[in-house]
Scaffold this motif. Structure first.
Motif, PDB file in Angstrom:
ATOM      1  N   UNK A  92       0.911  -0.941  -0.102  1.00 23.67           N
ATOM      2  CA  UNK A  92       0.038   0.137   0.185  1.00 23.67           C
ATOM      3  C   UNK A  92       1.010   1.442  -0.024  1.00 23.67           C
ATOM      4  N   UNK A  93       1.843   1.218   0.829  1.00 19.23           N
ATOM      5  CA  UNK A  93       2.834   2.505   0.955  1.00 19.23           C
ATOM      6  C   UNK A  93       3.481   2.905  -0.608  1.00 19.23           C
ATOM      7  N   UNK A  94       3.721   1.640  -1.341  1.00 15.19           N
ATOM      8  CA  UNK A  94       4.248   1.629  -2.566  1.00 15.19           C
ATOM      9  C   UNK A  94       3.250   2.023  -3.600  1.00 15.19           C
ATOM     10  N   UNK A  95       2.020   1.682  -3.608  1.00 13.89           N
ATOM     11  CA  UNK A  95       1.053   1.740  -4.365  1.00 13.89           C
ATOM     12  C   UNK A  95       0.236   3.154  -4.483  1.00 13.89           C
ATOM     13  N   UNK A  96       0.176   3.724  -3.172  1.00 13.30           N
ATOM     14  CA  UNK A  96      -0.720   4.926  -2.929  1.00 13.30           C
ATOM     15  C   UNK A  96       0.056   6.184  -3.695  1.00 13.30           C
ATOM     16  N   UNK A 136       2.881 -11.566  -5.701  1.00 12.41           N
ATOM     17  CA  UNK A 136       3.864 -12.462  -5.262  1.00 12.41           C
ATOM     18  C   UNK A 136       5.146 -11.316  -5.003  1.00 12.41           C
ATOM     19  N   UNK A 137       5.064 -11.045  -3.667  1.00 11.57           N
ATOM     20  CA  UNK A 137       5.933  -9.969  -3.184  1.00 11.57           C
ATOM     21  C   UNK A 137       7.392 -10.398  -2.847  1.00 11.57           C
ATOM     22  N   UNK A 138       8.207  -9.243  -2.607  1.00 14.32           N
ATOM     23  CA  UNK A 138       9.677  -9.531  -2.057  1.00 14.32           C
ATOM     24  C   UNK A 138      10.597 -10.442  -3.053  1.00 14.32           C
ATOM     25  N   UNK A 139      10.072 -10.076  -4.186  1.00 15.19           N
ATOM     26  CA  UNK A 139      10.637 -10.896  -5.149  1.00 15.19           C
ATOM     27  C   UNK A 139      12.366 -10.745  -5.383  1.00 15.19           C
ATOM     28  N   UNK A 193       6.152  -8.870  -7.689  1.00 15.53           N
ATOM     29  CA  UNK A 193       6.505  -7.499  -7.411  1.00 15.53           C
ATOM     30  C   UNK A 193       7.438  -7.284  -6.179  1.00 15.53           C
ATOM     31  N   UNK A 194       8.142  -6.371  -6.097  1.00 13.45           N
ATOM     32  CA  UNK A 194       8.947  -6.024  -4.951  1.00 13.45           C
ATOM     33  C   UNK A 194       8.127  -4.537  -4.156  1.00 13.45           C
ATOM     34  N   UNK A 195       7.710  -4.589  -2.997  1.00  7.39           N
ATOM     35  CA  UNK A 195       7.241  -3.360  -2.651  1.00  7.39           C
ATOM     36  C   UNK A 195       8.419  -2.442  -2.025  1.00  7.39           C
ATOM     37  N   UNK A 196       9.477  -3.026  -1.944  1.00 11.20           N
ATOM     38  CA  UNK A 196      10.782  -2.200  -1.588  1.00 11.20           C
ATOM     39  C   UNK A 196      11.462  -1.646  -2.696  1.00 11.20           C
ATOM     40  N   UNK A 197      11.613  -2.613  -3.843  1.00 11.15           N
ATOM     41  CA  UNK A 197      12.125  -2.002  -4.962  1.00 11.15           C
ATOM     42  C   UNK A 197      11.204  -1.161  -5.976  1.00 11.15           C
ATOM     43  N   UNK A 198      10.235  -1.390  -5.946  1.00 10.28           N
ATOM     44  CA  UNK A 198       9.046  -0.849  -6.748  1.00 10.28           C
ATOM     45  C   UNK A 198       9.058  -1.774  -8.020  1.00 10.28           C
ATOM     46  N   UNK A 199       9.896  -2.853  -8.271  1.00  9.15           N
ATOM     47  CA  UNK A 199       9.721  -3.806  -9.283  1.00  9.15           C
ATOM     48  C   UNK A 199       8.268  -4.389  -9.457  1.00  9.15           C
ATOM     49  N   UNK A 251       5.206  -3.023  -9.918  1.00  6.11           N
ATOM     50  CA  UNK A 251       4.006  -2.466  -9.363  1.00  6.11           C
ATOM     51  C   UNK A 251       3.236  -1.664 -10.453  1.00  6.11           C
ATOM     52  N   UNK A 252       3.805  -1.546 -11.631  1.00  7.96           N
ATOM     53  CA  UNK A 252       3.058  -0.978 -12.761  1.00  7.96           C
ATOM     54  C   UNK A 252       1.935  -1.712 -13.293  1.00  7.96           C
ATOM     55  N   UNK A 253       2.324  -2.980 -13.359  1.00 10.01           N
ATOM     56  CA  UNK A 253       1.143  -3.726 -13.978  1.00 10.01           C
ATOM     57  C   UNK A 253      -0.049  -3.814 -12.911  1.00 10.01           C
ATOM     58  N   UNK A 254       0.330  -4.044 -11.667  1.00  6.05           N
ATOM     59  CA  UNK A 254      -0.556  -4.128 -10.546  1.00  6.05           C
ATOM     60  C   UNK A 254      -1.268  -2.905 -10.585  1.00  6.05           C
TER      61      UNK A 254
END
Ligand code: MG
Length: 219
Positions: A46-50, A162-165, A194-200, A202-205
């Protein structure tokens, strides 16, 4: 930040889920029920998506936790309006908790509502909140066997992250085997790496979220 403490909440979950669904429909709000294990990265997602949605869409969040307002504070810092529900020990949100929390959210002023459920792979899957979509966040560090062991939540979800990739090389998880389990349980779900940490990824999501938004509001 608004805080609710709701213990021993009982009642007809389906009835409240229907009320919530109707409130979302009337307001033209897309509500997403975000589920997953503790530590899977729901709040981090959420922090990365908002910030990616905020330029074009008005985002609100309902945070569900047993105790504390720590996640709500993180969401507030990320720039979204947030209402915290403390379940006081209950392992899931229910529709009545959401209905009550909605009294503190002027739904008409939002396009999107994320509901972060209590971290748990079991209980949240049993309670319809009235949200339009269910989303499961799976942290790769949880181990690949979780999909087969806890199929219900994955089966119900329209999207699975699938997070923390970025941590994949540090795990024994084989993505091919994980994909096999996921497609056995739910071949229809939209799947995002995805990786919430790196942002990888997230665009598709984010594109998927935007594509789920309802059309123009009914008069
Ligand atoms: Mg959280």
């Amino acid at each position: 930040m608004k805080v609710h403490l709701m213990q021993n909440v009982m009642g007809a979950n389906a009835e409240y889920a229907a009320r919530n669904r109707e409130l979302f429909r009337q307001a033209g709000v897309l509500a997403l029920n975000l589920m997953g294990s503790p530590g899977s990265g729901k709040t981090a997602i959420l922090e990365a998506t908002i910030p990616l949605l905020a330029p074009n869409y008005r985002v609100a969040v309902i945070e569900g936790d047993l105790f504390t307002t720590r996640d709500a504070a993180r969401i507030e810092r990320a720039g979204a309006e947030v209402v915290q529900i403390n379940t006081g020990g209950s392992c899931h949100l229910n529709a009545k908790m959401i209905y009550t929390a909605l009294a503190d959210l002027p739904l008409d002023t939002f396009d999107l509502l994320f509901i972060e459920n209590v971290g748990n792979l079991v209980c949240p899957a049993g309670f319809d909140l009235g949200a339009g979509r269910r989303v499961t966040v799976f942290g790769i560090t949880e181990g690949a066997d979780k999909v087969a062991k806890y199929p219900k939540m994955f089966r119900q979800s329209q999207a699975i992250l699938i997070n923390k990739l970025d941590l994949l090389p540090h795990t024994d998880v084989e993505l091919t085997l994980l994909h096999q389990d996921l497609s056995a349980v739910n071949p229809e779900a939209a799947l995002f790496h995805v990786s919430a940490r790196t942002g990888a990824g997230l665009e598709g999501w984010v594109r998927w979220v935007v594509a789920q938004l309802p059309g123009p509001r009914e008069g």
